[in-house]
Design a protein around this motif. Structure first.
Motif, PDB file in Angstrom:
ATOM      1  N   LYS A   1     -24.270  -0.893  18.702  1.00 34.12           N
ATOM      2  CA  LYS A   1     -24.318   0.540  18.456  1.00 34.12           C
ATOM      3  C   LYS A   1     -23.630   0.788  17.112  1.00 34.12           C
ATOM      4  CE  LYS A   1     -22.173   0.509  22.374  1.00 34.12           C
ATOM      5  NZ  LYS A   1     -21.257   0.916  23.459  1.00 34.12           N
ATOM      6  N   ASN A   2     -23.954   1.882  16.515  1.00 34.79           N
ATOM      7  CA  ASN A   2     -23.485   2.134  15.167  1.00 34.79           C
ATOM      8  C   ASN A   2     -22.920   3.546  15.073  1.00 34.79           C
ATOM      9  OD1 ASN A   2     -23.097   1.785  12.449  1.00 34.79           O
ATOM     10  ND2 ASN A   2     -25.166   2.483  11.943  1.00 34.79           N
ATOM     11  N   TRP A   3     -21.637   3.635  14.820  1.00 39.44           N
ATOM     12  CA  TRP A   3     -21.038   4.967  14.657  1.00 39.44           C
ATOM     13  C   TRP A   3     -20.324   5.024  13.329  1.00 39.44           C
ATOM     14  CZ3 TRP A   3     -20.158   2.139  19.178  1.00 39.44           C
ATOM     15  CH2 TRP A   3     -19.191   1.167  19.040  1.00 39.44           C
ATOM     16  N   THR A   4     -20.011   6.215  12.925  1.00 36.66           N
ATOM     17  CA  THR A   4     -19.323   6.405  11.660  1.00 36.66           C
ATOM     18  C   THR A   4     -17.953   6.986  11.934  1.00 36.66           C
ATOM     19  OG1 THR A   4     -21.481   6.970  10.790  1.00 36.66           O
ATOM     20  CG2 THR A   4     -19.593   7.381   9.375  1.00 36.66           C
ATOM     21  N   PRO A   5     -16.912   6.209  11.660  1.00 31.20           N
ATOM     22  CA  PRO A   5     -15.576   6.760  11.856  1.00 31.20           C
ATOM     23  C   PRO A   5     -15.303   7.879  10.860  1.00 31.20           C
ATOM     24  CG  PRO A   5     -15.485   4.473  11.106  1.00 31.20           C
ATOM     25  CD  PRO A   5     -16.911   4.869  11.112  1.00 31.20           C
ATOM     26  N   GLU A   6     -14.677   8.912  11.310  1.00 34.75           N
ATOM     27  CA  GLU A   6     -14.444  10.062  10.449  1.00 34.75           C
ATOM     28  C   GLU A   6     -13.037  10.598  10.649  1.00 34.75           C
ATOM     29  OE1 GLU A   6     -18.928  11.832  10.111  1.00 34.75           O
ATOM     30  OE2 GLU A   6     -17.782  12.328  11.895  1.00 34.75           O
ATOM     31  N   VAL A   7     -12.590  11.355   9.686  1.00 36.97           N
ATOM     32  CA  VAL A   7     -11.320  12.052   9.822  1.00 36.97           C
ATOM     33  C   VAL A   7     -11.634  13.544   9.847  1.00 36.97           C
ATOM     34  CG1 VAL A   7      -9.148  12.599   8.671  1.00 36.97           C
ATOM     35  CG2 VAL A   7      -9.989  10.247   8.690  1.00 36.97           C
ATOM     36  N   SER A   8     -11.077  14.231  10.809  1.00 33.81           N
ATOM     37  CA  SER A   8     -11.315  15.660  10.909  1.00 33.81           C
ATOM     38  C   SER A   8     -10.336  16.393   9.983  1.00 33.81           C
ATOM     39  CB  SER A   8     -11.123  16.094  12.354  1.00 33.81           C
ATOM     40  OG  SER A   8     -11.395  17.461  12.481  1.00 33.81           O
ATOM     41  N   ALA A   9     -10.836  17.342   9.229  1.00 36.26           N
ATOM     42  CA  ALA A   9      -9.976  18.040   8.268  1.00 36.26           C
ATOM     43  C   ALA A   9     -10.462  19.465   8.061  1.00 36.26           C
ATOM     44  CB  ALA A   9      -9.975  17.302   6.925  1.00 36.26           C
ATOM     45  N   GLU A  10      -9.563  20.281   7.534  1.00 37.79           N
ATOM     46  CA  GLU A  10      -9.904  21.678   7.272  1.00 37.79           C
ATOM     47  C   GLU A  10     -10.304  21.817   5.812  1.00 37.79           C
ATOM     48  OE1 GLU A  10      -6.733  24.477   8.409  1.00 37.79           O
ATOM     49  OE2 GLU A  10      -7.436  25.695   6.715  1.00 37.79           O
TER      50      GLU A  10
ATOM     51  N   ILE B   1      -5.649  15.835   2.065  1.00 40.55           N
ATOM     52  CA  ILE B   1      -4.280  16.257   1.780  1.00 40.55           C
ATOM     53  C   ILE B   1      -3.568  16.479   3.100  1.00 40.55           C
ATOM     54  CG2 ILE B   1      -2.889  18.110   0.736  1.00 40.55           C
ATOM     55  CD1 ILE B   1      -5.375  18.592  -1.094  1.00 40.55           C
ATOM     56  N   GLU B   2      -2.385  15.895   3.232  1.00 43.32           N
ATOM     57  CA  GLU B   2      -1.632  16.069   4.480  1.00 43.32           C
ATOM     58  C   GLU B   2      -1.271  17.533   4.685  1.00 43.32           C
ATOM     59  OE1 GLU B   2       1.238  12.717   3.967  1.00 43.32           O
ATOM     60  OE2 GLU B   2       1.035  12.595   6.155  1.00 43.32           O
ATOM     61  N   ALA B   3      -1.474  18.006   5.896  1.00 43.87           N
ATOM     62  CA  ALA B   3      -1.135  19.394   6.214  1.00 43.87           C
ATOM     63  C   ALA B   3      -0.560  19.402   7.620  1.00 43.87           C
ATOM     64  CB  ALA B   3      -2.380  20.277   6.127  1.00 43.87           C
ATOM     65  N   GLY B   4       0.758  19.291   7.712  1.00 48.32           N
ATOM     66  CA  GLY B   4       1.407  19.236   9.014  1.00 48.32           C
ATOM     67  C   GLY B   4       0.944  18.001   9.751  1.00 48.32           C
TER      68      GLY B   4
ATOM     69  N   VAL C   1       0.846  -1.192   0.000  1.00 48.05           N
ATOM     70  CA  VAL C   1       0.000   0.000   0.000  1.00 48.05           C
ATOM     71  C   VAL C   1       0.886   1.248   0.000  1.00 48.05           C
ATOM     72  CG1 VAL C   1      -1.727   1.317   1.298  1.00 48.05           C
ATOM     73  CG2 VAL C   1      -1.857  -1.185   1.219  1.00 48.05           C
ATOM     74  N   LYS C   2       0.625   2.136  -0.949  1.00 41.40           N
ATOM     75  CA  LYS C   2       1.440   3.343  -1.045  1.00 41.40           C
ATOM     76  C   LYS C   2       0.602   4.600  -0.846  1.00 41.40           C
ATOM     77  CE  LYS C   2       5.351   1.633  -3.567  1.00 41.40           C
ATOM     78  NZ  LYS C   2       4.940   0.209  -3.485  1.00 41.40           N
ATOM     79  N   GLN C   3      -0.627   4.396  -0.390  1.00 41.62           N
ATOM     80  CA  GLN C   3      -1.512   5.546  -0.228  1.00 41.62           C
ATOM     81  C   GLN C   3      -1.187   6.334   1.026  1.00 41.62           C
ATOM     82  OE1 GLN C   3      -4.540   2.518  -0.674  1.00 41.62           O
ATOM     83  NE2 GLN C   3      -5.944   4.215  -1.016  1.00 41.62           N
ATOM     84  N   LYS C   4      -1.785   7.508   1.093  1.00 40.78           N
ATOM     85  CA  LYS C   4      -1.794   8.262   2.329  1.00 40.78           C
ATOM     86  C   LYS C   4      -2.469   7.409   3.401  1.00 40.78           C
ATOM     87  CE  LYS C   4      -4.004  11.060  -0.325  1.00 40.78           C
ATOM     88  NZ  LYS C   4      -4.955  12.090  -0.785  1.00 40.78           N
ATOM     89  N   ASN C   5      -2.181   7.723   4.609  1.00 48.18           N
ATOM     90  CA  ASN C   5      -2.630   6.870   5.691  1.00 48.18           C
ATOM     91  C   ASN C   5      -3.252   7.715   6.801  1.00 48.18           C
ATOM     92  OD1 ASN C   5      -2.947   4.608   7.246  1.00 48.18           O
ATOM     93  ND2 ASN C   5      -0.917   4.760   8.151  1.00 48.18           N
ATOM     94  N   TRP C   6      -4.519   7.531   7.021  1.00 47.79           N
ATOM     95  CA  TRP C   6      -5.160   8.270   8.097  1.00 47.79           C
ATOM     96  C   TRP C   6      -5.875   7.296   9.013  1.00 47.79           C
ATOM     97  CZ3 TRP C   6      -6.022   9.697   2.949  1.00 47.79           C
ATOM     98  CH2 TRP C   6      -6.956   8.899   2.309  1.00 47.79           C
ATOM     99  N   THR C   7      -6.227   7.786  10.167  1.00 44.87           N
ATOM    100  CA  THR C   7      -6.880   6.944  11.147  1.00 44.87           C
ATOM    101  C   THR C   7      -8.280   7.471  11.374  1.00 44.87           C
ATOM    102  OG1 THR C   7      -4.733   6.780  12.172  1.00 44.87           O
ATOM    103  CG2 THR C   7      -6.592   5.929  13.415  1.00 44.87           C
TER     104      THR C   7
END
Lengths: 412, 412
Positions: B334-343, B363-366, A331-337
């Motif tokens: 229970k049912n939740w939706t995993p999310e990634v926080s982003a700007e 897109i990675e930002a810091g 896997v060469k993608q970006k990686n987020w959690t």
């Protein structure tokens, strides 16, 4: 030989491990695209043809030359001659000349000569072979152009990407019914300990059944790896050396869970170190649970040594084994959690200089979630089974506060 | 017959659908626990024995009676007679009497008479058969008691739970090597459209290859369902009726993607409605993309009609098909939706009264992420393949602002 427990931070540990991993080039195989979800592309996939292959309408309405409906309105409609109806699934047998229009449905192929589509709701057929249109359209309006999604020979999926439903559908749309993917990495899983017996055997006094082999195998499978399990290793150097050498030879990476005592954990490090270069890179991480973790690379293959405690084993597996399997899968993608945001229910103390992972249960609270820490001891696996996820308390923090909004990393 | 596109909100649509779904009791099967990751328990699983099965030490050190080290310190150590060493994997052949201690390792079985363990670092063996201990311990300290993780007959995994690595390990620790799980639900997947051809065929002018069948099958498989695919249906009532009837008979639920024109979408609703009771519950949701979605229940089986556009199909599948498959799989968690926080990188306008889902690239930002909206047309599937996730703009909002922190729902 590295000394026992020179603690390094989790981040340094991950970086040191990554630096020493060689560029891994998994073998590839050609498989049906329809079965490729979750697999990782071995090479960039290019479109053999443009998509769409022809310009088509995105609405139900009338294909026209935009110039012919210029300025059309309710009060001053454009009157166009009907040239025919575009058949679904075929090419129209006619072209649109100046002053003409053709009935077209969503997805229908734009006839030659037409350059836009007026929506059905702005039309009226009052006389045979004639339509009144009440709105102007710009050139290209309500049309998807040939090649607008994908140009011929364009890379549609890069190498090293895990295929999701969207890519599967896209490849099939292009007629790419087979795709070259990386072979799934094989991960050897070893458990050691004189006290450990297989799960299908009765546990005599003093014995415990092996659970780490199976929780780790499940996790490896979830990440797209193929787990290979081995007989339980007794706590002797020779036995462990032979088992580790065999697992290294037969797999792309190895995971070892140590026997529970400190001395057998040292044994694990010693045995890994003797297998090859560069050997043990990290032995001891400033993390809780999971401090005695070993990260090693042996002759180009990653080896992770996990504490024998089932809870520590799984927490470290989430943080270090999952990314290792993804790496071996190519896997060469970006990686987020992915995380769930929740409000912490109680204060959680922590020791500065150590990264703490606190198992939590998620509780519905109106439109959001509360995160309730689960009391746990590292050796009690059902403590962890009660948790939905875990919350990090940073290395330099001395705790988390009740009412604080925290990010819960899910235990999948 | 419900009218075309009486729009309801996504939340009302989901609730109406849920209310009409009958209590579904999937059939069950007994499978090896080692292969059960991702499967759903058909019944509560109880422990046949307590865990741990014996009290054991959580550290390397000396098993003692706590009373014997009361007040011990560096200056005033307790001197105890060595009764022996606890073997790993066996029961100690001796008991601890007053004034005695025994060497014990992590995971070792506490000898009879002992009630606590003093850690190795607070000890010194200076004379044969004697140990000096420099710290007091409380009763139960550094010990995990018999049954502390799980009491005999305790429910360790409730019914309706998707098994994760933690549960797999836990069950194996208890010797539960087989587990009763729900059969995987079968989902019939139908695509219609006179213009649609199978992916392994060349697409002639005016034709498009079927992609929805395969993207949906991949998504169903990800959720633990078994997709059953069928030949492409031409846009005629009789053909579609026969295909839907067959798919309903052979599966636990059906997903139909309509041909692309408005008239064939109406056809889908009509055909579903004629299959049985209560029929079409929702036809049209105030959502973009995916407005013409159909939610129906026919004789106890859920049926979802999706717009033919591949992007709309996948967005609605994320929101409605995934939960439906989980429901049919018997998931009761229970049912939740995993999310990634982003700007968010740019302003995104939206129409009030409609829930918008905007595909974004991460897109990675810091140390964090930025979410960049991906331009898309509903009919262009590779537009969606470029997205990592999607961002919701609420029903009553008129847009999202650049710089705003948003929750990105991942497209897996």
């Amino acid at each position: 030989m590295p000394e026992f427990l020179k603690l390094v931070s989790p981040q340094s540990a991950a970086e040191r491990f990554k630096q020493h991993l060689p560029v891994f080039q998994p073998q590839s195989e050609l498989i049906p695209t329809a079965e490729a979800v979750g697999r990782v592309t071995a090479e960039a996939v290019r479109a053999g043809e443009p998509s769409p292959a022809f310009s088509r309408s995105t609405v139900d309405g009338y294909a026209v030359r935009a110039a012919d409906v210029y300025g059309a309105s309710d009060g001053l409609p454009a009157y166009l001659e009907l040239a025919g109806e575009v058949p679904m699934g075929g090419a129209p047998a006619f072209a649109i000349k100046a002053g003409q229009a053709a009935v077209i449905y969503t997805g229908g192929m734009l006839p030659e000569g037409a350059d836009a589509v007026v929506m059905l709701e702005y039309s009226q057929e009052t006389r045979a072979n004639e339509v009144e249109l009440f709105r102007p359209v710009a050139v290209g309006e309500n049309v998807v152009k040939r090649g607008e999604d994908v140009a011929e020979n364009q890379v549609v999926v890069p190498a090293g990407q895990r295929l999701r439903p969207a890519e599967i559908g896209g490849l099939m749309a292009l007629g790419i019914t087979h795709v070259r993917v990386n072979r799934q990495p094989r991960l050897g899983i070893l458990s050691s300990g004189d006290e450990v017996v297989p799960p299908d055997q009765p546990a005599l006094p003093g014995q415990v059944r092996d659970c780490n082999t199976y929780s780790l195998a499940a996790l490896v499978r979830q990440e797209g790896g193929l787990p290979a399990t081995y007989p339980i290793i007794p706590d002797r150097v020779e036995a462990m050396s032979a088992a580790v050498a065999r697992a290294l030879a037969e797999n792309d990476g190895v995971i070892i869970t140590a026997g529970s005592s400190a001395s057998t954990r040292d044994l694990t490090a010693e045995v890994i170190q003797a297998q090859g270069q560069p050997g043990v890179l990290v032995h001891g991480i400033s993390i809780k649970p999971g401090k005695p973790t070993i990260l090693a690379v042996v002759n180009g293959k990653p080896v992770i040594g996990l504490p024998g405690n089932p809870v520590s084993t799984l927490v470290i597996a989430e943080l270090f084994v999952r990314p290792m399997v993804a790496y071996l899968a190519g896997v060469k993608q970006k990686n987020w959690t992915p995380e769930v945001s929740a409000e912490l229910t109680v204060n959680v103390p922590s020791q500065a200089g150590r990264e703490d992972w606190i198992p939590v249960r998620l509780i519905e609270a109106g439109s959001g979630w509360k995160a309730e820490p689960v009391f746990f001891k590292s050796s009690l696996i059902f403590n962890l089974a009660q948790a939905d996820g875990m919350v990090k308390c940073d290395l330099d923090a001395t705790g988390l506060e009740a009412g604080q909004q925290v990010s819960v990393r899910l235990l999948n």
